[in-house]
Design a protein around this motif. Structure first.
Motif, PDB file in Angstrom:
ATOM      1  N   PHE A 309       0.958  -1.267   0.085  1.00 52.11           N
ATOM      2  CA  PHE A 309       0.044  -0.175  -0.095  1.00 52.11           C
ATOM      3  C   PHE A 309       0.809   1.409   0.092  1.00 52.11           C
ATOM      4  O   PHE A 309       0.189   2.159   0.444  1.00 52.11           O
ATOM      5  N   SER A 310       2.181   1.251  -0.659  1.00 53.42           N
ATOM      6  CA  SER A 310       2.927   2.463  -0.518  1.00 53.42           C
ATOM      7  C   SER A 310       2.933   2.742  -2.077  1.00 53.42           C
ATOM      8  O   SER A 310       2.711   2.207  -2.972  1.00 53.42           O
ATOM      9  N   PHE A 311       3.613   3.968  -2.359  1.00 52.07           N
ATOM     10  CA  PHE A 311       3.781   4.534  -3.769  1.00 52.07           C
ATOM     11  C   PHE A 311       5.291   4.092  -3.988  1.00 52.07           C
ATOM     12  O   PHE A 311       6.196   4.847  -3.489  1.00 52.07           O
ATOM     13  N   TYR A 312       5.342   3.305  -5.023  1.00 55.17           N
ATOM     14  CA  TYR A 312       6.630   3.142  -5.703  1.00 55.17           C
ATOM     15  C   TYR A 312       6.884   3.684  -7.108  1.00 55.17           C
ATOM     16  O   TYR A 312       5.725   3.793  -7.687  1.00 55.17           O
ATOM     17  N   LEU A 313       8.136   4.376  -7.319  1.00 59.77           N
ATOM     18  CA  LEU A 313       8.026   5.168  -8.605  1.00 59.77           C
ATOM     19  C   LEU A 313       9.436   4.562  -9.249  1.00 59.77           C
ATOM     20  O   LEU A 313      10.364   3.929  -8.879  1.00 59.77           O
ATOM     21  N   ASN A 314       9.101   4.523 -10.446  1.00 59.77           N
ATOM     22  CA  ASN A 314      10.314   4.079 -11.777  1.00 59.77           C
ATOM     23  C   ASN A 314      11.447   4.891 -11.870  1.00 59.77           C
ATOM     24  O   ASN A 314      11.118   5.769 -12.520  1.00 59.77           O
ATOM     25  N   LEU A 315      12.282   4.500 -10.945  1.00 60.37           N
ATOM     26  CA  LEU A 315      13.577   5.430 -11.233  1.00 60.37           C
ATOM     27  C   LEU A 315      14.613   5.001 -12.149  1.00 60.37           C
ATOM     28  O   LEU A 315      14.997   3.884 -12.310  1.00 60.37           O
ATOM     29  N   ALA A 316      14.940   5.797 -13.183  1.00 53.19           N
ATOM     30  CA  ALA A 316      15.722   5.369 -14.349  1.00 53.19           C
ATOM     31  C   ALA A 316      17.010   5.833 -14.130  1.00 53.19           C
ATOM     32  O   ALA A 316      18.015   4.985 -14.531  1.00 53.19           O
ATOM     33  N   ASP A 317      17.489   6.951 -13.388  1.00 58.69           N
ATOM     34  CA  ASP A 317      19.038   7.346 -13.326  1.00 58.69           C
ATOM     35  C   ASP A 317      18.969   8.556 -12.400  1.00 58.69           C
ATOM     36  O   ASP A 317      17.771   9.230 -11.946  1.00 58.69           O
ATOM     37  N   ILE A 318      20.041   9.084 -12.019  1.00 59.71           N
ATOM     38  CA  ILE A 318      20.129  10.041 -11.308  1.00 59.71           C
ATOM     39  C   ILE A 318      21.353  11.180 -11.642  1.00 59.71           C
ATOM     40  O   ILE A 318      22.312  10.778 -12.211  1.00 59.71           O
ATOM     41  N   SER A 319      21.188  12.299 -11.473  1.00 61.86           N
ATOM     42  CA  SER A 319      22.275  13.218 -11.790  1.00 61.86           C
ATOM     43  C   SER A 319      22.838  14.209 -10.551  1.00 61.86           C
ATOM     44  O   SER A 319      21.963  14.412  -9.637  1.00 61.86           O
ATOM     45  N   VAL A 320      24.015  14.248 -10.592  1.00 65.19           N
ATOM     46  CA  VAL A 320      24.465  15.208  -9.472  1.00 65.19           C
ATOM     47  C   VAL A 320      25.101  16.431 -10.192  1.00 65.19           C
ATOM     48  O   VAL A 320      26.041  16.415 -10.998  1.00 65.19           O
ATOM     49  N   THR A 406      19.110  15.290  -9.238  1.00 60.92           N
ATOM     50  CA  THR A 406      17.935  15.060  -9.895  1.00 60.92           C
ATOM     51  C   THR A 406      17.681  13.727 -10.049  1.00 60.92           C
ATOM     52  O   THR A 406      18.769  12.513 -10.488  1.00 60.92           O
ATOM     53  N   TYR A 407      16.487  13.156  -9.581  1.00 61.03           N
ATOM     54  CA  TYR A 407      15.980  11.760  -9.948  1.00 61.03           C
ATOM     55  C   TYR A 407      15.248  11.782 -11.126  1.00 61.03           C
ATOM     56  O   TYR A 407      14.187  12.636 -11.411  1.00 61.03           O
ATOM     57  N   HIS A 408      15.636  11.007 -12.222  1.00 60.13           N
ATOM     58  CA  HIS A 408      15.297  10.805 -13.501  1.00 60.13           C
ATOM     59  C   HIS A 408      14.070   9.847 -13.431  1.00 60.13           C
ATOM     60  O   HIS A 408      14.518   8.749 -13.676  1.00 60.13           O
ATOM     61  N   PHE A 409      12.744   9.969 -13.104  1.00 64.04           N
ATOM     62  CA  PHE A 409      11.897   9.053 -13.176  1.00 64.04           C
ATOM     63  C   PHE A 409      11.204   9.041 -14.518  1.00 64.04           C
ATOM     64  O   PHE A 409      11.593   9.647 -15.499  1.00 64.04           O
ATOM     65  N   GLU A 410      10.466   7.756 -14.565  1.00 62.02           N
ATOM     66  CA  GLU A 410       9.801   7.784 -15.962  1.00 62.02           C
ATOM     67  C   GLU A 410       8.757   9.037 -16.144  1.00 62.02           C
ATOM     68  O   GLU A 410       7.895   9.239 -15.584  1.00 62.02           O
ATOM     69  N   GLY A 411       9.319   9.525 -17.329  1.00 62.78           N
ATOM     70  CA  GLY A 411       8.409  10.774 -17.674  1.00 62.78           C
ATOM     71  C   GLY A 411       8.544  12.106 -16.974  1.00 62.78           C
ATOM     72  O   GLY A 411       7.850  13.021 -17.316  1.00 62.78           O
ATOM     73  N   ALA A 412       9.407  12.037 -16.070  1.00 61.51           N
ATOM     74  CA  ALA A 412       9.800  13.256 -15.311  1.00 61.51           C
ATOM     75  C   ALA A 412      11.169  13.406 -14.480  1.00 61.51           C
ATOM     76  O   ALA A 412      11.689  12.494 -14.227  1.00 61.51           O
ATOM     77  N   ASP A 413      11.406  14.680 -14.274  1.00 65.46           N
ATOM     78  CA  ASP A 413      12.673  14.961 -13.459  1.00 65.46           C
ATOM     79  C   ASP A 413      12.363  15.623 -12.364  1.00 65.46           C
ATOM     80  O   ASP A 413      12.009  16.666 -12.288  1.00 65.46           O
TER      81      ASP A 413
END
Length: 477
Positions: A309-320, A406-413
Motif C-alpha cells: 500500500f505504498s507509492f513506488y516510483l520507476n527511477l531510471a537514473d540520477i544526476s549530480v 536530480t531523480y530521473h523518473f519515468e516521464g519526469a525529472d
C-alpha cells in the motif's frame, strides 16, 4: 472476554507521508453535498513550541541524531516488511504497521483530534500515514493504557454498529479482518510485534471533524476498530494524550480510502523548509482543496506492491549537478533474481536513502563519489566522517555552489535544490552530504520534498509535482 489466537494478514504497511515529528490538527474541512469536495490538515512540527507535546529544546546535533535514527529504523524495517509482503498470502496470521523509535528513544508521530459517536466523544488519534486501521481504546476494556479523556463506550452511542461478518473486509477476497464466533475481529502489531499490540472488534461509527472554525462535519459509517486489548503502548502512556491511531494510507480501511466518495482520489502536501530549529507548519490537502495545477507540473506513474500500500516510483537514473550518472537501465528496477526492491516515496523519514544493492552496481557509492569529486574540485576541506554521514566539508562563508540532485523518473525529472541535499552542522561551520546507504531499498524522503508541491492522484495513477514556496500554502486556508 474472547481470546483470539490468529488473525488474517491483508497488508504490510510502509510509512508514506512525512511531515516530521508533527502534531496534526484539522484546520479546514469544507465537505458539502456536492461531491467530491476537499479539506486541509494543518501539520505543526513537533519540535515547535506550538506543539502540545513540545519536547523542549534540542541542540542541532540532537535533532540530527533523532532524524537519522528514525530514517535508519524506517529503512531497515521497511525492507523487513517488504520481504514479508512479497511472500504474503491471504492466510498469514497478522499484519504489521511500523512505529519506529529514534536514537533518543522517542517515538515520532502526529495527533488528530476528532469526535467519535453520537453524542461525539473527543479522542486524540496518532496519525499513521502508512497504516490503514483506525482504532481507539474502547469500553469495556481488558487491557488499556491510561488516557486523560474518557474511553469510548459503544453502548453510549446511538450510531454504533459492529461490522458484520459478511462485509467484504471480513469475508471478501482480500480480508483485513477475521470472523470469530460471529464477530469481525482484528489484531495489529506495531513495530513487528516488538512494541504495541491492539485487538478488538471491527465496527462502524459516526466521526465528527472540525470544519471552518466553529462548525463541524459528521461523516457516518466510518469503519474503525473498537480496541479492548491494548498492550505495550508505553509511549502513548508517557504522552498522556493519545487514545488510538488513525490510519490514512491506501488500505481499504484507512480514513483516506473511506473518504474517497467525499473528497475524490487525491491528496497533496507542500513541506515548508525545516532548516530552522523551529520550522513553520505545513498542510496536507485533500480533494478539491488541492491547488490547481501549474504550467510547470510534471508527473510520473506510481505502482504498488501487493499488501504494501505504498507509492513506488520507476527511477531510471540520477544526476549530480549537470553530471548524469548513467546507471544501467534496470539498476533500480525490482526484477526476479535482482537484489533491489526499487524506490518508494516515504515522507516519514528525514534523509534520503540510496540502495547499495541495486542491480549490477552500488548506486549509493556511485552517487556519493560524484558528490565527493565535485566538492574536491572546489577545493573544500574534507572533515572526518560523523557518526551519521560519511562525507563532510568545512563551509566557506559565501560558498553557494551546491550541486543539485536530480531523480530521473519515468516521464519526469525531480530536481532537489543543492542546499537540501546537505545537512548543515554546528551552526553552519560545516556540512555533510545527507544521504544514507540502503540495503535493497532506495527512499525519496521529506528532506528532498521541501518547497515542492506533491500531489498523489489515484485517478490517473501518478505522482504530480512542481516547485512552490510552501510557506505561502498556510495563507490560503
Amino acid at each position: 472476554m474472547l481470546e483470539i489466537d490468529t488473525y488474517k494478514m491483508a497488508e504490510v504497511k510502509l510509512c508514506v507521508v512525512h511531515l516530521l515529528l508533527c502534531i496534526l490538527t484539522v484546520s479546514k474541512l469544507h465537505l458539502s453535498d456536492s461531491k467530491p469536495s476537499g479539506f486541509s490538515l494543518k501539520l505543526i512540527p513537533r519540535d515547535s513550541p506550538e506543539s502540545p507535546i513540545y519536547p523542549g529544546n534540542f541542540s542541532q546535533i540532537e535533532r540530527i541524531a533523532r532524524l537519522v535514527g528514525f530514517t535508519q529504523a524506517k529503512s531497515n524495517y521497511a525492507q523487513f516488511l517488504l520481504s514479508t509482503a512479497q511472500n504474503a498470502t491471504l492466510d498469514r496470521d497478522r499484519f504489521f504497521v511500523p512505529l519506529h523509535q529514534d536514537l533518543n528513544r522517542e517515538f515520532l508521530f502526529y495527533i488528530a483530534e476528532v469526535g467519535i459517536g453520537t453524542p461525539p466523544l473527543k479522542v486524540n488519534l496518532l496519525l499513521d500515514t502508512g497504516g490503514g486501521l483506525i482504532w481507539t481504546q474502547c469500553e469495556p476494556c481488558k487491557n488499556c493504557y491510561p488516557q486523560p479523556n474518557p474511553l469510548y463506550n459503544s453502548q453510549a452511542s446511538s450510531t454504533y454498529r459492529k461490522l458484520p461478518c459478511d462485509h467484504p473486509l471480513c469475508s471478501g477476497p482480500i480480508k483485513l479482518y477475521t470472523c470469530v464466533n460471529g464477530e469481525c475481529m482484528y489484531g495489529v502489531s506495531y513495530g513487528g510485534g516488538s512494541s504495541g499490540y491492539t485487538k478488538g472488534v471491527a465496527s462502524l461509527e459516526s466521526f465528527v471533524f472540525p470544519a471552518n472554525g466553529q462548525s463541524t462535519k459528521t461523516i457516518d459509517n466510518i469503519i474503525f476498530g473498537c480496541s479492548n486489548d491494548n498492550q505495550n503502548f508505553a509511549t502513548f502512556q508517557r504522552n498522556g494524550q493519545i487514545s488510538g491511531i488513525m490510519g490514512i494510507n491506501l488500505s481499504p480501511d484507512s480514513l483516506f480510502k473511506q473518504l474517497l466518495a467525499e473528497i475524490g482520489n487525491r491528496f497533496s502536501y507542500c513541506v515548508t523548509p525545516f532548516e530552522d530549529v523551529m520550522p513553520a507548519p505545513s498542510l496536507m490537502r485533500f480533494g478539491d482543496d488541492i491547488p490547481p495545477p501549474r504550467p510547470n507540473i510534471q508527473q510520473t506513474p506510481f505502482y504498488t506492491i501487493p499488501y504494501a500500500f505504498s507509492f513506488y516510483l520507476n527511477l531510471a537514473d540520477i544526476s549530480v549537478g549537470l553530471h548524469r550518472l548513467n546507471f544501467p537501465p534496470d539498476a533500480f528496477r525490482p526484477i526476479q533474481g535482482g537484489t533491489t526492491s526499487g524506490l518508494f516515496i516515504d515522507s516519514g523519514a528525514a534523509y534520503t536513502v540510496i540502495d547499495q544493492l541495486t542491480n549490477g552496481v552500488n548506486a549509493y557509492e556511485v552517487v556519493m563519489r560524484a558528490f565527493e569529486e565535485y566538492y574536491e574540485s572546489k577545493q573544500l576541506h574534507r572533515r572526518a566522517p560523523t557518526t551519521f554521514f560519511r562525507s563532510c566539508y568545512d563551509y566557506q562563508p559565501g560558498f553557494n555552489e551546491f550541486p543539485t540532485l536530480t531523480y530521473h523518473f519515468e516521464g519526469a525529472d525531480y530536481v532537489v535544490e543543492g542546499r537540501h541535499v546537505n545537512v548543515f552542522i554546528n551552526t553552519g561551520s560545516y556540512f555533510c552530504i545527507g544521504i544514507l546507504p540502503g540495503s535493497a531499498l532506495s527512499i525519496l524522503v521529506v528532506n528532498h520534498m521541501q518547497n515542492m508541491r506533491l500531489i498523489y492522484d489515484g485517478n490517473i495513477g501518478a505522482l504530480q509535482f512542481y516547485p512552490e514556496h510552501c510557506v505561502y500554502d498556510m495563507i490560503h486556508i
